[in-house]
Structures are given as structure tokens and as C-alpha cells.
Design a protein around this motif. Sequence first.
Motif, PDB file in Angstrom:
ATOM      1  N   LEU B  96       0.843  -1.195   0.000  1.00 21.29           N
ATOM      2  CA  LEU B  96       0.000   0.000   0.000  1.00 21.29           C
ATOM      3  C   LEU B  96       0.883   1.251   0.000  1.00 21.29           C
ATOM      4  CD1 LEU B  96      -2.792  -0.916   2.578  1.00 21.29           C
ATOM      5  CD2 LEU B  96      -2.680  -1.403   0.144  1.00 21.29           C
ATOM      6  N   GLU B 100      -2.226   5.551   2.086  1.00 26.95           N
ATOM      7  CA  GLU B 100      -3.177   4.481   2.397  1.00 26.95           C
ATOM      8  C   GLU B 100      -2.863   3.883   3.767  1.00 26.95           C
ATOM      9  OE1 GLU B 100      -4.707   2.518  -1.766  1.00 26.95           O
ATOM     10  OE2 GLU B 100      -2.645   2.118  -1.169  1.00 26.95           O
ATOM     11  N   VAL B 103      -4.033   6.245   6.564  1.00 31.03           N
ATOM     12  CA  VAL B 103      -5.473   6.319   6.879  1.00 31.03           C
ATOM     13  C   VAL B 103      -6.050   4.951   7.232  1.00 31.03           C
ATOM     14  CG1 VAL B 103      -5.801   8.287   5.355  1.00 31.03           C
ATOM     15  CG2 VAL B 103      -6.269   5.988   4.508  1.00 31.03           C
ATOM     16  N   LEU B 104      -5.219   3.919   7.229  1.00 35.39           N
ATOM     17  CA  LEU B 104      -5.734   2.559   7.360  1.00 35.39           C
ATOM     18  C   LEU B 104      -6.596   2.327   8.600  1.00 35.39           C
ATOM     19  CD1 LEU B 104      -5.753  -0.020   5.880  1.00 35.39           C
ATOM     20  CD2 LEU B 104      -3.670  -0.727   7.018  1.00 35.39           C
ATOM     21  N   ARG B 112      -9.305  10.404  -1.188  1.00 33.89           N
ATOM     22  CA  ARG B 112      -7.927  10.388  -1.652  1.00 33.89           C
ATOM     23  C   ARG B 112      -7.235  11.734  -1.512  1.00 33.89           C
ATOM     24  NH1 ARG B 112      -5.996   6.462  -5.070  1.00 33.89           N
ATOM     25  NH2 ARG B 112      -4.969   7.399  -6.848  1.00 33.89           N
TER      26      ARG B 112
END
Lengths: 304, 502, 340, 346
Positions: B96, B100, B103-104, B112
Amino acid sequence: MSGVAEDLATILSSGIRLTAPLVFAACGEYVAERAGTLNVSVEAMMLGAAFGAIAVAGLTGSATVGLLAGVLLGALVGAVHGALSHRWHVNTFVVGLVLNALVLGLTSYLVTVGELGRHQVAQVSVPVLRDLPVLGAPLFVERWPVYLLLALVPLTWWLVERSRWGLELRAAGENPEAADMTGIRVNLRRRQALLWCGALAGLGGAYLAVGEVGSFNQNMTAGRGYLVIAAVIFGGWRLGRTLAGCAVFGLADALRLALPALGYTVNSQLLVSAPYLLALLAMLLFTTRQRRPGALARPFRRTS
Amino acid sequence: MAPEPALRLRGITKRYGAVVACDRVDLTVERGEIHGLLGENGAGKSTLMRILLGLEARDSGTVERDGRAVTVAGPREAAALGIGMVHQHLSLVDPLTVWENVVLGSAGPVRRAAARAEVRAVAERYGLVIDPDARVGTLSAGERQRVELLKCLRRDPAVLIMDEPTSVLTAAESAELFTVLRRVVAAEHRAVVLISHKLTEITTATDRVTVMRAGRVVLRRATAATTEAELAREMVGREVTLGAAVGVLPNATAPAASAASAEALRLAGLTVRPGLDDLSLTVRSGEIVGLYGAEGNGQKTLGDVLSGLTVPDAGTVEVAGAPVDLRRPGALSAAGLGIVPEDRHHAGVVLDLSVAENLVLTRLGDVSGRVFVDRRRLRRRVRALVDEYGITAASLDAPLRSLSGGNQQRVVLARELSGRPRVLVAAQPSRGLDVGAVEDLYARLRRCADDGIAVLVISTEPAEILTLTTRLAVIFRGRIVGELPTARADPERLGLLVGGAA
Amino acid sequence: ACVSNDETAAPAPSAAPGGSTGTLLPGAPDVNGDGKVVIGVLSPGDINDNGYYESFVVKAEAFAQAQDWTVIKRGSVPVSEALTAARALCRQRADMVAIGASELKDAIPASEEAVCARTAWYVPSSANVPQTPRIMLSSDDPNQSMLVAGYAAGLLMRARNTTRAGFVTGPEADFTKIASTAFLAGIRELIPGATLVTTYTGDFDDSGKAREATQAQLSQGVGAIYPYLGGATDVATALANSAGAITLTPGTDRCASTSPTFDVSVLFDPGDYFAAALQLYAAGRLEMGITKTWQLGVDPYPTVKLCKGTPEQNADLAAFIADIGRGTIDPAAEVRRLGS
Amino acid sequence: MTRTGPWLSAAIVAAALVLSGLLIAVTGGSPAAALRALVEGSLGDAAAVSQTLLYAAPLMLVAVGTCCSARSGAFNIGQEGQVLIGALAGAAAGLRLAVPGPALALVVLFAAALAAGAWAWLSALMNRLRGVDIAVSTLLMTFLAQQVVAFAVTTPWLLQESRWGAAAALPQSNRLPAGALLGSLGDHPGPQLNLGLGVGLVAALLMAVALGRTRWGFRLTVAGLNPAAARHAGIPVTAVGGVALAVSGALAGMAGAVLLASPLSTNRLQPDISINIGWDGLLVALIARDRPLLTIPVAGLFAVLRAGGSFLAATGVPPYLVDVVKALLTLAFVAPAVLRRRPGAA
Ligand SMILES: Nc1ncnc2c1ncn2[C@@H]1O[C@H](COP(=O)(O)OP(=O)(O)OP(=O)(O)O)[C@@H](O)[C@H]1O
Ligand SMILES: Nc1ncnc2c1ncn2[C@@H]1O[C@H](COP(=O)(O)OP(=O)(O)OP(=O)(O)O)[C@@H](O)[C@H]1O
Ligand SMILES: [Mg+2]
Ligand SMILES: [Mg+2]
């Protein structure tokens, strides 16, 4: 020259009809694999759904209700698979194969018990567009569930690549330990992915029954589920290429079935084995460029 | 009225079978302070923090946030309570991108553009420069650590827990990080728990400090009111000189290997991409050489090469003057190199096999004929080893899994030494061992050296290096950046070397 | 180090002698004398296929019910398990073992074994099963029925002015090739320049593929479709109906069917032959060791009928059938002459 | 390990059987009659027992092989294809090689083992060269095997049956000559013991000894349990896995030869010669927890279901019931293992 155009249209529309069930199921299998499950029970999902769709259509008199029942049955198979392999950690291949055997046995058993009859959903043909040369008939005269793909394919892509659910799903498929640390319920995500896979594979199977064929016969999916697995592998775990893989397999079949009519003969064994050969070749040739999920087929249990 | 502490733990207890990882631990962290948490390996620091984050269930005890008792069911709930953690073992997903990963763990839709802008903004605010669109798998250890930090800071945690954040950072990077932390605490009134083994770090960067030993809190004090010597003593439980902080025999008794003794192990130009970069090192018979460096500088890769798990892209390994064909499985072992790997569960033992089977794993030929394993011979040999190394196990046929960490370590050591190697490599040998076990281990390593075995100790612990070795080499970014006799080294010097400032 | 295949090849077929060399089984129909009559039926295909395989079982059951007999029926028997399955029937005290199609001919050796000593055997054949003393063979010549099927299709095609026909079938096997060749020969009796497209889907029961094969042929403008299929017959036929193509049945009489509809019923219904044998059996007159050869134009079956034929067409067809029956037309020669 | 294991298994198996019974009852059959037929068909008399033993032999062979590959960590799920390839090679050897008498039977077995072993080893090779999943490649190769056999039996210059006269040749090979068949003690319908069963039992015994007592077995087990530790211990993990996979394939191939050359089949190569023995053998190994000796009783159980299944038709219950029961039973056996493993893993 119009002869060639017609031939193309024939092969194309046949290819689309043979591809559509694969595409439905591939959209599901793709999600399951991105979440880390190499799901072998697609065949069971499709076959169970095909049976359920026709049976329920017979009971209710509505093919559409049958289609919905197929989706539910597929999801049910997905739920069972998920519970067994991502709650109780039974080997996922074993679960898949057993479920395939179970559903094949059950549907073969039940189909001998009663008459199922014929049920088919309506055909939609888009005015004006259907008269386009070559592409008109193949693309714009279809049983209506096919048009669901117009929404489902982008939705699948969006879910996996853009939604939070998909992000978490991918994390669960790539590195479950890290995902777990971050607070993602890995096994829950995997079970959900299997539910989605079941629902879509179910839709594919149901479409085959109440959309394309209009009836059910024993083992009517005849290995299409395995073809879908081959397609995802062939596609290197990218949605676009996976669907392209489905299209290649569908068109190859369409070609095989249409060529005699066009005056050619081909070796059928070679053509039947082509998808599997292609999937193996794709794995042999493109491994480095593939985005194989890091934890594909690896179970996750929290230990430290 | 005085504000409630940001975080208060009371009577936290956690057992793993017979091990009490945390024993009635109390810990209070005020707003606006950096709180040092100190303790030797296995003292229970990480466990305590995992409990705080809901990754582990506590057996008893309470957690209060701002004076309210809370239950933490998982990282997400912890985040909602304003508790964030930077993990010791990175929690990043390689394929990732940075944004990404960042913000997981949060909730809500993924936007985005907004997420990337936010990552940039947070990065800027804390001086952690990073490209939000880079794939995490392509980043260096330091950059990954930054991502890990960003991931945590983005959620604006009121309480920030950092578990050994500097172990993979250079001195300069560490200094920068502490500047950032200072700012976070002073300007934004957050609370930070800093876990570290580096005493200097604790004394310079923290306001208050708590020391744990064997699962219990043994010291709680304002940092200004303590000294490194005191902290070390509390940590280990006895008076220690800083040069032998782990508290075993002082180094003086170790004989210096004469330059004349034979070269038993020679590593020449070892290169593994990524990991090792033209690494060369020699160890003589009877010598204990320490390979020191911050974690993530190639030690693991070197361990893998010497375990036969990785074949280097370039370079050679010679044992007793003869080059070893590294592509042949077991060649190193056959050539007389024994190794106690860093991650024993990964490469050292087979947890599901019995103690006896693990003890003969690498020397199967000694206890079998051409085809069959000779059970009687196997038992005889295993019994001798168990007695010699004092391995405690319910039975020889008990699965290795049922042994305590210390005993598992002994099994590995016994097995590797039973082959009468010329070279013994021990990677992070004391990790996870209690003091008694460490003492025993060090004595054994010394005896090996006395018997003429060349010993290479790979370690991230300055104390271990200073205590045990006669000569040390510093590894940085996969190459050796300095070598010196241990007698001429001190923690400050090591601290400098470790940052690559050779 | 190789030897020829012939060493192990089957013996040449013995010419089917007339009725006189057969043996009557004592006690028939209760051959084994246990007070019950049990008919065991084995079929290699899906016995719910609405067609060839189902018909065999349905006719047997209908007859048996009237006689108060028991029927044990097993469908989808793998050909490699033919022998095992037949033995299981004998062990279950079947008085008669009936085999649904000649694919299961490898079950026949069981008839010589002690377990099956007191059992009657009924085996359909198309000249590819050798006669043995303990079985009754029921034989027809696929050349005959398929030639006539082609002729009937030709009649309708001529009326519609079409010269292209399609043949959709399952695996590419000898018997499907033979059927398609004879069918083409039959059409060419009437339309010398006619062409036939044959598509092998690989599976008699895969409806999805049968449908696509049919669709491809229809788009190529074929005016008649012969779905020589199993479970997939109805799907293919329905599609052909929707395109207005002439359709034929693979073996059974389905002129009465409305969905899908058929224009020609080609009757080589194994159930009909079997029912006739059962009739004899019930009367104790079924002989083992003989072959009953069903002659088109002589016996009631096999035959071909037009479902909605005009009187002239019906007469034409009847005349052709009669010619074959009289021997004035030699189907084998016709197929050789016109079939390629 | 707790004491509840066997009871739990029994309870879940009972549940699986009750479920199957319900299925029969709901669809208008008689569960009692079905059960009686199952028992009578598999154990009722000498012929029934013989039939059961005939089925047990190939199941055992496949399962024993599966134990071997599973223990080495190579998860083979392509047994069905390997059985087919074995049968193909066996048929080719039996029909084409001029070896006298009973020696030919050995040649058939050997050829089958060799070909199927090589076929399975291809998966190991793909895994080694390009990291292709063994489970995936063995599965995909099953579908290739089906087409290869279909091609062989429909192609006159390969193995298609010799034609006589104008009659149609079926998609199958000629019958194997008598010398190529596995002999039996006793004959139908009396008690009959086929050589195939001997091969299966010997394979199970040898495998149990090999895995439990030999260096090879020890190394294989270590490679399966912890590849990293194995490599460290000087065990060439990929090679060991490759050999295990080849052995697994070879045993599945032998099962194919047993199917081909025992009274179980018609002694011809036919596309459906494998009659799902490969899939079932995999399940047998699973239930036997990869222990070769345990495969003997489990294969026996599956053989009982198969043999009994041929009597089901008489009760009017579709024989597919047997497939349902098998799948349910497998799930029943697997489920308690899961529940039991839990406390240990905490
Ligand atoms: N999941 C577990 N199962 C069993 N024992 C465990 C588990 N996790 C931790 N332990 C044990 O609990 C004790 C405390 O471990 P912990 O990880 O908290 O130590 P630590 O203080 O963080 O050490 P380090 O400085 O090495 O990180 C150790 O003895 C460890 O072996
Ligand atoms: N899961 C288990 N099953 C069976 N026995 C166990 C298990 N866990 C621990 N034991 C046994 O309990 C004993 C105590 O374990 P513990 O981990 O406390 O050892 P220890 O005294 O701390 O040893 P060390 O100092 O070597 O770490 C060990 O001897 C071990 O064999
Ligand atoms: Mg820790
Ligand atoms: Mg009787």
C-alpha cells in the motif's frame, strides 16, 4: 463483407453470453482473493445458485425472484466457507473442495426429486443502438441481468480500490498481522469478502440458469467456477486483466462453438484446456509483475 | 483543582501461562509530559502497552483516561479514546502507499485528495518529510518509521505511545524526532510514553521515568532526580558498572585473542540487495567479536546468510580458511559454523517437534544409519545434552513449544555446540532471556572462546557488546563502518559510531 | 517392443442369427424364483434428461408398474463402473438386468458370472456389441434412422427453400460422427447440394454451450437444427424454435410437446424397443442369445414422423421408409455415397 | 489433548448422518431402508465385502501419497488428475509393451507411478522456478489431465479402441491383456482379495515407517513444519518438497493403475476411469490427519459408502446421497479438530 461483420457479431454475442457468468463470479473471486482467500468454492456458489434460482423461480413463478434467491444461496455458501476457514481455520482448499462436492451432490440429488421446469428473465434490447453494425446485437440485446455488470464491475473496482472497506480488505490480504495491529478485524473482513464473492458468484450461476439457459440440469456449471479461479490468476490479481481473462476464455469457447458453423475445425481438447494452460503460463511468465496478495491462502490467527 | 492525568493505569496484571508479564503495574502519565518507560528485555513494557491498546486482554486492573475508567476493546477504540501507538514491530502494509497506510486504521469514507493533503500537512507540521504516494515497501527503515509516526500523529492522539522508536534511526534522526516530540508536548499539551533501552535517550528526552523489572514497577521518579547509573541498577536489580550493564562478570577476565591465532571466519564483500553492502569481517579462533549497530542495518540479513537462508548476491564466506558453497543447503553447518539465530521460532527450532528431535536437527547423520534414525543412539545423545546444558523439560518427547523461552534458547545453543563448531554466531543471544539465563549464556560463550571457538555476537545492546566481546565492529546500512578493541570503547563512542559517524 | 493393438481387439461381430438359437429362461419373468420380479436398469446418461435416457427408464417403469414388478434404476453410471454396477444389480436379486445404452457394454461379462446366473439380460446395440449366449441384444442401425431423419428434414427444407442444416451434439465420438454423416446423406437424397454444419460442444448436457453452438449455426443461416443432445436438447431446441428453424428429436416422440416444439420426431427410442422386449419377457417368451434387429420400414420402430407434415410430405417419407424396409435402398451405401 | 475429542467427533458424525437421513425423509424416501441398503451393499456378504475392499485400495494409495506431500508442506490437491495420468500411462504400457505374463502388471503399476509422479513434480518445478502455488497448479493441471486422457482415447493412433467393422468405436481404449491385470485371490462372488489392496496396505505401512523412522521422513517433516529451520539445518526444502510431491503423485498414479487393472473397472482406459477417487482420497487423508496408518480405516469407511452406494438405487434414493454424506462426514471430522486445537494455540 457483410458476411464477415455478421460472423463477428455472432461470435461476439455468443462470447458475451459465455463470458457474463464468468465475469459476475470473477468480480466476486477477485475480491475474495484480494482479501487473502484463494476461494475454490466458486463452483459450489455458482451451481447452488443456479439450482436455487430455477427452483425458486418455479415456486414463485418469477425468474427475478429466482435470481435473487440464487444470490442469497451463493452468499450462504460463502458464509459457510468463511465460517469454516476464517473462524475455525480449516484449510481453505479443503473447505472449498468439500463444499463443491457437497453442493454438486445435493443439487444432483434434489434435481431427481422433482420437475423444475423452464424460467427465464426478460430480454432487453436497446432501441437504435441495437442496430449498430457488428456491436449492436452483441451489446444491446441481452437478458437484463447482463446490464447489472455495467454497475457491478465499477462497483467492485471502487469497493476494492477506493472504499475504506476495500483498503482494509487489501491490508488483510497483504499483511494480516500489520492490519490487525492497526485495528482491522482481519478474519471478519475475509468473511465479508467471501460473502460478496458468494453473492456475485451466485448471481453468475443464477444468471446462467434463469438468464441464459432457462432451466437447470445436473452439474450445469460444468467447471465454470474453476475457470473463474484461472481467470483471476491469469489476470495477475488485477480486476481489468481478470475480466479480460474471462473474456478470453469466453471468446475462446464462443470461437470453438462457432468455428464449425463458419467452416473450420479445431481440436476441442486443446481449446477446452486452453484456459488452464493460459493461467499456468501467465503464472510462469509474469510472476514478477504480478500483484499476488502477500497473504493469499495464508490463514490469520492472532499470536505473538 | 489539579487536572486529571491523561492516563492512569492501576494494578494491571497479565499472565502467559506461568509467566507473569505484568504484575500489578501502576502507571500515571500527565498531560504535557514525556514519560520514559524503561526495563530490560521481557520486563513487560510492550505487553503493558498492548493491553492499553486493546490488542491484549488484561487479567485484572483498570485504565483511566482523563480520570474516567475506560475499557479498550481494540486499536480502533483506543484511537477513539485518543490513545495512539507507534509499534516496535512495524504495522505497515508494504504494497500500500504511504497515505493508504496512514489512513488505514481510521473510519469513514476514504477521500484520496483530502487524505494525501492531510498527510502532507501533518508531515510538514512535525518535520517528517515523506511522499504520500510512495509505496511503503520501497522505503528505508527510517522512512518507514516516519510513516508509522505519521499514521499515529494524524489522529491527533492525546496520549502517544512510542515503543523503541529510535532503534532503527540514526543519531541525527533520533535527535530530530525528539525535537518534534518536545514540540508536540509543549505546544499541544499531549502526553507521550517513550519506551527505550537507551539510557541517554531517556535521561535527555523525558520528564519522568518509570522502570519495570520482571513485570513490576521498581522505580518511579522525575528524570532530573535520577542518573543513568541508578536507572541501570534499578532495571537490572543490582549494582552495575555501565560498561557491563547487564550485570554479569566484568569484561576484564576475557583473554585477548592473539593476532597470531588462526582466522576461523572470514566474510569478504558480502552483498545482499537490499540488506548488506560489501560487508567484510574476520573472526579469529578464541576471540569474541561483537557486531554492533542499530536495528535494521543488515544484521538480520547477515544472520540469514550465516543460517543458510539467503544466498548473497556477491561475496564469500570462509570457515577455517576454506570457502563455503553457500548455495548448498547445510554447507555452513557442515563446515563447522554453528548459529543461534535472532528469531529462534522462525529459523532455530521446530516448535511442533519434540525436544529430542530439535536437539539433533542439524546433526541427524550422527544418530542414524543410512536410512533409519537410530532411536537408541538419539536418546543417549539427547540425554547427555540435556544434562550438560541443564535444559528443563517435562520429557524428551515433549513438544518444544511447551518449553520456556530460556530453555528453548538452551536447546538451540546445545544443539549448535554439540557439533563442535569452529565458529559460533549468536544473534541477539540475550533477547527474551532473564538475567540468570543471560549470565549462564555469557559464561558459556566465554567458555567457547576459551576452547578456541571463534565467537561472533550480533547485538543491538551496547551493554551486551561491552560486556562480552574483545573486539567490536559497527554495522551501518549493511557495511562495517568501524572496528575497535572493546577496551577502547565506551557508550558515547558507540553512540556516535551507531549513527554512521565513524 | 510394441505389439499391435489387434492382439487385444474385440472379435468381429457375429452375424445375428435368427430367433431359433436362443434359449428361454425357465420361470420367466421371475427368473430367480424368489417370488418377486425385479428389473434392474443401468443408464450411462442422466435419467432426467427429458429424452433418450429418460425414456428408457420411463417406459420400463410404466410397464413394470402395470405388472406389479419392481424397477431399480441407476442413472449416470460411469462407463468404467459398468461391470461393478451390473454385479450390484445381480446381487440385489434382479431378474433382469437392462442396460440403457451400448456404452455400458462392458457390463456384459457379468452375465457369465455365477451371481448373475439366474438373470435375464437386455442390451441395446448398434452393431457394436458382440452376441453372447446369455444376453438378448436389441439392435438397430443408426444409419437407417439418421438417413431417414435427414430425408424428413430434407422434405421440410425443400419446402422452405433452405439448403443448410445444423447438427449440434456433445462429444466428438465415433457414434456422433456416424449419426451426423448419415443425417447429411439423408438430406442430400432430396437436396443434392445441401450442406451440414456439425458442432461438438463436448458435453450432451451443457445447456449453456449447446445454446451457443445452436446460436452460431442459426446466425449462419441454417434452416434446420438437429439437437442430437441429452439434457441440453430442450434449450437448444427452444432457441431453434425462436429462429423458426426446423427441429428434430434425438430419439423420442415429442410431436406433442409445445415448449419447445419439434417438426420431426426421430424415433429410435430405446424405451420402445425395451417395452417390446418386456412384453415378451412377461409372457415368458424372451430368449437369450439372440439379437432382435429392429428394421426401419419393417418394425414399428425405429421410424421417423413429421409432426405437421403435409399429406404429400408424409407420403414421400412413408415411401422412402418403405423402400428401406424392402431393401430397395441400402442405407449404408447411401451414406457412403452422399455423406461426405 | 483433551478427552472430549472422540465424543465430539461421534456427536458431529451423528449429526451429519441425521442430516442425511432428514434429506432422504424430506424427499420422500426411507432413511432406514437407505441405511440398510448401504450396509448390505458394502458388508452384507462376501461379494459386498470384496467390493468394499476393491474400492479401499486406490483410496488408500491416494491418501497415503497425500499424507506424504502434506507433511512436507506441499499441499497437493491435484490427485484426481494424477490418478488419470497414472491410468493413462498404465494403459499405454499394458497395451503397447510386449512384456510376458504377470510381469506386465508390475510394468503397468510402475509406468503409472512414474508418469503421475513426473506430472505432479511439474508443479513442484513451477513452484521452484516461479513460485507458482502448488495447490493452484496441481488443481489446474487436473483439468489438463482430463483433456489429455480424453484426447488419448478419441485418437485412433493413440489409445482409442480398435474399430470392428463399421460400428462406432467408443471413447475408450482396448481392454488390457490378462497379463497386465492385477491378480486376485478368490473370485466373484465369493471372497476376493485383489493384489491392489496388498499394494495399498504395503504403501501405507512403508509410508508410516518412512515418515516416522527414517532420516528422509524426519527431514521431510521438518521441512513441512518449519521451512526456515529446515534450511538452516541443511535440508534442501524445495527439493524435499518436490520429492514428496512426486511421491504423492506416483501413489495417486498407482491408484490409477489399480483402478485400471483390478476388477473394479472394465480394464480399459476411459475418461471417467478416476471415478473421483482422487478427490475422495484427498478427503481420506484429511480425516486421517496425514497419518498413513489411519488412512486404512478411513479409506475403508469411504469404500463402504461407495460400495453401499450402488445398492441405494434399489431404495429409490438417488445415489448422489453418498456424495452428500461423504462431504458432511468430512466436515464432521474436520470441525472437532478445530475446536480441539484452540486451547493449545492460545
Ligand atoms: N503472547 C505471548 N505469549 C506468551 N508469552 C508472552 C507473550 N507475549 C509476551 N510474552 C512474555 O511476556 C514477557 C513480557 O514481554 P514484553 O514483550 O512485554 O517485554 P518487553 O519489556 O517489551 O521486552 P523488549 O524490551 O524485548 O521489547 C516476556 O517474558 C515474554 O516472553
Ligand atoms: N503451554 C505449556 N504446556 C506445557 N508446559 C508448559 C507450557 N508453558 C510452560 N510450560 C512449562 O512450565 C514451566 C515454567 O515455564 P516458564 O516459562 O515460567 O519457565 P521459566 O522458569 O521462566 O524458564 P526460563 O527461565 O527458561 O524462561 C516450564 O518448564 C515449561 O515446561
Ligand atoms: Mg517490547
Ligand atoms: Mg425374482
